[in-house]
Design a protein around this motif. Sequence first.
Motif, short mmCIF file in Angstrom:
data_model
loop_
_atom_site.label_atom_id
_atom_site.label_comp_id
_atom_site.label_asym_id
_atom_site.label_seq_id
_atom_site.Cartn_x
_atom_site.Cartn_y
_atom_site.Cartn_z
N GLY A 192 56.89 38.21 63.77
CA GLY A 192 55.92 37.95 64.89
C GLY A 192 56.68 37.25 66.00
O GLY A 192 57.76 36.40 65.68
N HIS A 193 56.34 37.64 67.34
CA HIS A 193 56.79 37.04 68.34
C HIS A 193 55.84 36.33 69.36
O HIS A 193 54.61 37.08 69.27
CB HIS A 193 57.92 37.88 69.31
CG HIS A 193 58.99 38.63 68.55
ND1 HIS A 193 59.85 37.75 67.55
CD2 HIS A 193 59.36 39.73 68.30
CE1 HIS A 193 60.65 38.70 66.88
NE2 HIS A 193 60.74 39.77 67.76
N CYS A 219 60.42 31.66 71.11
CA CYS A 219 59.61 32.09 70.02
C CYS A 219 59.11 31.04 68.99
O CYS A 219 60.35 30.61 68.50
CB CYS A 219 59.96 33.33 69.51
SG CYS A 219 58.99 33.93 68.26
N PHE A 237 57.47 31.53 66.33
CA PHE A 237 57.57 31.65 64.95
C PHE A 237 58.68 31.13 64.04
O PHE A 237 59.79 30.97 64.55
CB PHE A 237 57.83 33.38 64.76
CG PHE A 237 57.13 34.15 63.67
CD1 PHE A 237 56.03 34.61 63.45
CD2 PHE A 237 58.36 34.15 62.59
CE1 PHE A 237 55.57 35.24 62.23
CE2 PHE A 237 58.00 34.92 61.41
CZ PHE A 237 56.68 35.45 61.28
N HIS A 271 62.53 31.39 64.29
CA HIS A 271 63.06 32.38 65.36
C HIS A 271 63.47 31.52 66.50
O HIS A 271 64.40 32.25 67.27
CB HIS A 271 61.68 33.27 65.96
CG HIS A 271 61.49 34.39 64.86
ND1 HIS A 271 60.81 35.34 65.17
CD2 HIS A 271 61.69 34.41 63.59
CE1 HIS A 271 60.51 36.19 64.20
NE2 HIS A 271 61.15 35.65 63.16
N MET A 305 65.71 33.27 69.62
CA MET A 305 64.95 33.77 70.37
C MET A 305 64.61 32.48 71.54
O MET A 305 63.42 31.87 71.08
CB MET A 305 63.72 34.20 69.64
CG MET A 305 63.62 35.56 68.63
SD MET A 305 62.27 36.19 68.27
CE MET A 305 62.06 37.09 69.77
CO CO Z 1 59.72 35.52 66.87
#
Ligand code: CO
Length: 152
Positions: free
Chosen positions: A68-69, A135, A137, A140, A144
Motif C-alpha cells: 500500500g502507498h 508513505c 505504510f 515504507h 518512500m
Molecule cells: Co508505500
Amino acid sequence: MKTTSVRCLGLALLTASTFAHAAPNCTIRLKGNDAMQFDLKTATVSASCPRITIELTHTGKMAAQVMGHNVVVSQTADINAITAAGMKAGAAAGYVPKGDARVLAATPVIGGGASTKASFAGNKLKAGGDYSFFCSFPGHSALMKGKLVVTK
Ligand code: CO
C-alpha cells in the motif's frame, strides 16, 4: 511546408513551458510502484497556493494490504513520530494518526492500479521550511520519501 509547421509547434511548446514556469506550482504529482519507490525525490510547491493538491498513482499490481502507498506531508523532523503513530493507528486508519497536527496532509492508502488525491491549504506551509512527503505504510518511509521544497 513540413518544416514550418514543426517550427511553429516548437515555438508553441516553448511558450507553454514559459507560462508553466511563471505560475506557482500547486500540485504534488507522485507515482508509487511495487518496488516501494516514488518516482520523485523532490517536489516543489508554493505557499501562496490557495490549495495544494496531492495526486498519487500506484503504478504497480500488488494489493494495498501488501504494497500500500499513501502520501503524507509533514515537517521532515516529524516523519519518524508520524510513521510510529500511524502504525499504531493501523490499516483501518490508513496508517495515519487521526487528529495529529503534525500531519499537514495525507491521502488514503491505495494498491496497484489505483489513484487517489488529497488537498490542503498552501498557508499550512512556510516558504523555505524543511518539509517532506512520504508513505506511512509500515516500513515504507525509509525508501518512500522525498523533499518538499516550498517557495513563496
Ligand atoms: Co508505500
